[in-house]
Design a protein around this motif. Sequence first.
Motif, PDB file in Angstrom:
ATOM      1  N   LEU A 149       0.837  -1.202   0.000  1.00  0.00           N
ATOM      2  CA  LEU A 149       0.000   0.000   0.000  1.00  0.00           C
ATOM      3  C   LEU A 149       0.871   1.251   0.000  1.00  0.00           C
ATOM      4  O   LEU A 149       0.578   2.232  -0.692  1.00  0.00           O
ATOM      5  N   ARG A 150       1.933   1.241   0.763  1.00  0.00           N
ATOM      6  CA  ARG A 150       2.827   2.390   0.854  1.00  0.00           C
ATOM      7  C   ARG A 150       3.631   2.603  -0.435  1.00  0.00           C
ATOM      8  O   ARG A 150       4.089   3.719  -0.714  1.00  0.00           O
ATOM      9  N   GLN A 153       1.241   5.340  -2.754  1.00  0.00           N
ATOM     10  CA  GLN A 153       0.309   5.891  -1.792  1.00  0.00           C
ATOM     11  C   GLN A 153      -0.303   7.227  -2.216  1.00  0.00           C
ATOM     12  O   GLN A 153      -1.053   7.837  -1.456  1.00  0.00           O
ATOM     13  N   VAL A 157      -7.653   5.543  -0.870  1.00  0.00           N
ATOM     14  CA  VAL A 157      -7.523   4.237  -0.247  1.00  0.00           C
ATOM     15  C   VAL A 157      -8.462   3.215  -0.867  1.00  0.00           C
ATOM     16  O   VAL A 157      -8.128   2.025  -0.955  1.00  0.00           O
ATOM     17  N   ALA A 160      -6.786   1.877  -3.924  1.00  0.00           N
ATOM     18  CA  ALA A 160      -5.631   1.058  -3.547  1.00  0.00           C
ATOM     19  C   ALA A 160      -6.051  -0.323  -3.071  1.00  0.00           C
ATOM     20  O   ALA A 160      -5.397  -1.328  -3.386  1.00  0.00           O
ATOM     21  N   GLN A 189      -6.608   9.861   1.067  1.00  0.00           N
ATOM     22  CA  GLN A 189      -5.380   9.476   0.381  1.00  0.00           C
ATOM     23  C   GLN A 189      -4.551   8.550   1.274  1.00  0.00           C
ATOM     24  O   GLN A 189      -4.462   8.757   2.484  1.00  0.00           O
ATOM     25  N   VAL A 190      -3.979   7.547   0.661  1.00  0.00           N
ATOM     26  CA  VAL A 190      -3.188   6.583   1.432  1.00  0.00           C
ATOM     27  C   VAL A 190      -2.093   7.286   2.220  1.00  0.00           C
ATOM     28  O   VAL A 190      -1.829   6.952   3.383  1.00  0.00           O
ATOM     29  N   HIS A 191      -1.454   8.290   1.599  1.00  0.00           N
ATOM     30  CA  HIS A 191      -0.348   8.956   2.305  1.00  0.00           C
ATOM     31  C   HIS A 191      -0.816   9.754   3.521  1.00  0.00           C
ATOM     32  O   HIS A 191       0.000  10.137   4.360  1.00  0.00           O
ATOM     33  N   ASP A 195       0.007   3.920   9.574  1.00  0.00           N
ATOM     34  CA  ASP A 195       0.025   2.463   9.468  1.00  0.00           C
ATOM     35  C   ASP A 195      -1.035   1.811  10.339  1.00  0.00           C
ATOM     36  O   ASP A 195      -1.615   0.776   9.977  1.00  0.00           O
ATOM     37  N   LEU A 198      -4.278   1.918   8.422  1.00  0.00           N
ATOM     38  CA  LEU A 198      -4.249   0.964   7.310  1.00  0.00           C
ATOM     39  C   LEU A 198      -4.413  -0.469   7.812  1.00  0.00           C
ATOM     40  O   LEU A 198      -5.124  -1.278   7.209  1.00  0.00           O
TER      41      LEU A 198
END
Length: 288
Positions: A149-150, A153, A157, A160, A189-191, A195, A198
């Motif tokens: 995932l990272r 990113q 999400v 992803a 957003q993943v970023h 953690d 996630l």
Amino acid sequence: MPEGDTIFRTAVVLRRVLAGQRVTGFEITAPKVSAAARGEAIVGSLVTAIESNGKHLFITFGTPQRVVLHTHMKMSGSWHVYRPGERWWEPESEARVVIRTEQAVAPCFHPPIVELLTEKELGLHRVVSHLGPDIIRDEFDIDEAIARLRANQDRDVATALLDQAVISGIGNVFKVEALFLARTSPWAQVHDLDDAKLREIVGHARRLIRLNRAGGVRRTHFGLNARERMWVDERAGLPCHVCGTMVESGWHPDEVRKSWYCPTCQNVTTVPRPAPVPAMHVRHRDRL
């Protein structure tokens, strides 16, 4: 819609009736066949393994080079199992693959992807070799999933989670349900997620998909009302089970699948609403 839980159950059923059996008949229509697999005689061989990985199913035959039948159901395919002589639920002409043994007949209807290749070639497959860890398996590696995932990113999400090269097996239902339970916007957003968040999202998806391994009607909401099987999936215009806010849905850039969400529980204030990608373009995209 076939997701990781459906294909897992398919592998279990096929393994129960085909594994260790000798193939007495094998019919296949318009497969993609590698040169190495082309000369292998499947009729007369034993079915040595039946495994799933996310949405992919692999049936291995004990030929000299160990030929593997790879099918992917996408949104239309399904495997059936019958006794010899039993009437099929669909016309025989609609089956792209039929495996026959003395004890069972297993046809596969409408699979968009049908391939025959050797076991060695499978390890070099342009899609299969890049699949992420399979979320339904006992040995699922969540650290590897978070790392993948990272690795990309700068996207939302929800998109992803559907990337099978990141985590194998999550489909749209488990995506939106996991994000609801984690109280996370599908457009986050993943970023921007740490953690711990996630891991929480992936943990919810894993728990839900494993709860659906045994079959029956898929459900993620286990309230007293048996008709309310989902938290938010396909419930636009209905009240959230938690706060009563009306569930809504929205599109993602460059993605053909919507997300359902609770604006209050998931703190969604702004939703991009791009037009869905036309179906004629989707068919020609390489999708895992």
